[in-house]
Design a protein around this motif. Sequence first.
Motif, short mmCIF file in Angstrom:
data_model
loop_
_atom_site.label_atom_id
_atom_site.label_comp_id
_atom_site.label_asym_id
_atom_site.label_seq_id
_atom_site.Cartn_x
_atom_site.Cartn_y
_atom_site.Cartn_z
N TYR A 131 0.83 -1.20 0.00
CA TYR A 131 0.00 0.00 0.00
C TYR A 131 0.87 1.25 0.00
O TYR A 131 2.07 1.21 0.30
CB TYR A 131 -0.94 0.00 1.21
CG TYR A 131 -0.24 -0.12 2.56
CD1 TYR A 131 0.00 1.01 3.35
CD2 TYR A 131 0.19 -1.35 3.04
CE1 TYR A 131 0.64 0.90 4.57
CE2 TYR A 131 0.82 -1.47 4.26
CZ TYR A 131 1.05 -0.34 5.02
OH TYR A 131 1.69 -0.45 6.23
N GLU A 132 0.24 2.38 -0.35
CA GLU A 132 0.87 3.69 -0.35
C GLU A 132 0.14 4.60 0.63
O GLU A 132 -0.92 5.11 0.31
CB GLU A 132 0.79 4.34 -1.74
CG GLU A 132 1.77 3.88 -2.76
CD GLU A 132 1.63 4.71 -4.03
OE1 GLU A 132 2.54 5.50 -4.32
OE2 GLU A 132 0.61 4.57 -4.72
N PRO A 133 0.68 4.81 1.83
CA PRO A 133 0.02 5.75 2.75
C PRO A 133 -0.04 7.14 2.12
O PRO A 133 0.93 7.61 1.54
CB PRO A 133 0.95 5.75 3.98
CG PRO A 133 1.66 4.44 3.90
CD PRO A 133 1.85 4.18 2.44
N PRO A 134 -1.18 7.82 2.19
CA PRO A 134 -1.33 9.10 1.51
C PRO A 134 -0.39 10.19 2.02
O PRO A 134 -0.12 11.15 1.31
CB PRO A 134 -2.80 9.47 1.78
CG PRO A 134 -3.19 8.66 2.97
CD PRO A 134 -2.41 7.40 2.89
N ALA A 135 0.12 10.07 3.25
CA ALA A 135 0.95 11.13 3.82
C ALA A 135 2.42 11.01 3.45
O ALA A 135 3.23 11.87 3.81
CB ALA A 135 0.81 11.14 5.34
#
Length: 543
Positions: A311-315
Motif C-alpha cells: 500500500y501507499e500511505p497518503p501522507a
Amino acid sequence: MKILTTSHGIAREEGSASSDAFAVRAWDETVIAVLSDGAGSGAPAREAAQRAVSSLIENYSARPRSWSPRQALTTFARILNHSLYQESQVRYERTEMVATLAAVVIEGDTLHGINLGDSGVYLWRNGGLHTLSTAHVELERPNVLTRALGMQAEVEPEFFSLSLQDGDVAMLCSDGVSNHVSEEDLSTALSRHSSARSIVLSARQQSSEETLDDMSALVLDIQQTGRLRAMNARSLTIPATLSKGDVIDGYELIRSFHGTSRVWLAEKDGHRVVMKFAPVEAIDSAPHLEAFSHEVWNATRAQSSHFVRAYEPPALTTRCYLMEFMDAPSLAAVLRERTLSVDSAIALGKFLAEAVQVLLRLELAHGDIKPENILCIGDYTRLTFKLVDLGSAAAIFSVSSRAGTASYLAPERFHEAPISERTEIFAIGATLYQALTGKLPYGQIERFQTPAFHAARRLSRINPNIPTWLEAVIHRAIAIQPQRRYQHYSELLHDVCHPDRVQPFHEADTPLIERNPLAFYKIGFFILLLTALCLAFRLLTLK
C-alpha cells in the motif's frame, strides 16, 4: 462535484451481440468514462472492446499516486494495445483483436481524454459543440481505420485536456451514432440535456438497412465541477542513500533485505513494515522512475490473501511503498534444508495456480515465479504460502524478452515468445519439481544462455514417494513443447484438485519403456517369441 451520467447501446440486429462496450465509474472527485467499438462483428473484436473498457477503468482506478492523468491514460492504453496485439498473434496468428478507444477522466474541474480510431468525444458548452477527439481514418475511405487498439505492436493514443465549466456536457459515442446524427442535431440534443438513450435511438431512426451498425453513447452532464487538484501535486523525494536509524516519514529503518540498500525493515509506533524505495537511478532516469511506478501500481492493486499486502500511505513524501512484514523464510531457504512433503507440494501447487489466476483477472503475469519469491508460513506438517515480489509483473502477453530467472523460463521465452499462461505454468511446474526433489528439471541455466532442452528426468526416479498423478501434473506443466503443456491456469488447478482425473503424461521423445512399461514388455515378449519360432522353424527345415 455533481455529474449526471447516462449510457445506452443497441446492437446492429436485435438478438445479436453488440461489438460496442462502455462503462462509467466515479469515486471522490473523479469520474472515468470509457467506450470502445470492436473492429468487426466477430468474437475477437467484441472481446477486444470489452477488455479495453474493463482494463482501462480498473487500471486507472488503481493508478500510482505519482502519475498524472495523461501518463496514466497513455501508459495503460499502450500496455493494453501491446497485449491485444500479441494475444492476436498467439491465438490467431494474425491481427484479430482490434477495437477503437475513447476515454475521458474528469478530476475536479479538468477533463483529460484519449482516443484511438473513430469513436468520438464531444463537448457542448454555451451553445457550441466542440470535437475533442481525432478520427484516425483514411481520408479517401473514412470507414478504414489508420490507428486502433491491437492493430499494431506499438501505438500512440491522441491526448486532449481542458478546463471544465459548470453546465458543460461531454459525450462519447461509437461511429454508429456519429455517422447518423449531424453535429447540428447533436449540439441541439446536448443543449437540451438529452439522455444517451434518446441520442442512440435518434441515430437508429436515421439509419438505413445499408448503414445499420452497433450504436452506443455515454453522456456526462457536468452540473457542477469539483475543485480537486492533480494527484501528483506532491513532490516525492528519492533518497540517494539509506542507513540504519534513518527516519523516513516517521518510519525508522532497522535493517535492509536481500543484499540491497533499497528494501528495508522499518518500524513506526511499534508496528513493523517493509519499505521499498525507488532505485537511485530513478533520480535522473525517467525509464527507471516509470518502471518503479509500474511496480507500485502492480503491487498495490494485487489485493488478495495470496500476496503480501502492499500500500501507499497518503501522507508519504518519499517515493516508496510499504508492505506488511512477515517473519517467514522463503521456499528457497526451506529447500536448502529439506524438500517438501508430498502434501505440502500439493498445497503449494493449489496456491500458485490460484495466485496466478488472481493476477490474470488484473491482466497480469507474475513474471518471476521461483522459490525465492514464495514465503513459507507454518511448520513442516502444515505450510501455507505467500507470493512476493511483483517487481517483474507485467501485462499478460506484453513481455517478449528474457525477463525473469533463466532456470524457470519456458523454452519458448528464449526465442522471444511473449509471457503467457503457458510460460507461467512452466515456472510453476519447475518450482514444484524443485520443491519435491531439490533439483531443477533442466538444470541451472545462466542468464544469457540459450539452452537446448531434453526430457527432464522422471520425478519418481528421484523421489519414489511422489504419486503417479502428481508426477504427470508436474511433467505436463514443464513440457518442452508449449502446446503439450496446460494451456490455462484453470486446467492446472483442476488436475491438482482432482487426482483421480489426471491423465498420464510423457514427453514425445520419452522411450516406450518409460511411457508404458507393460506395453514395452509385451512387445518384447512377442518379438522374442516370434524370433524363437523362426529359429525353431529354420532348425526343422535344415534337418
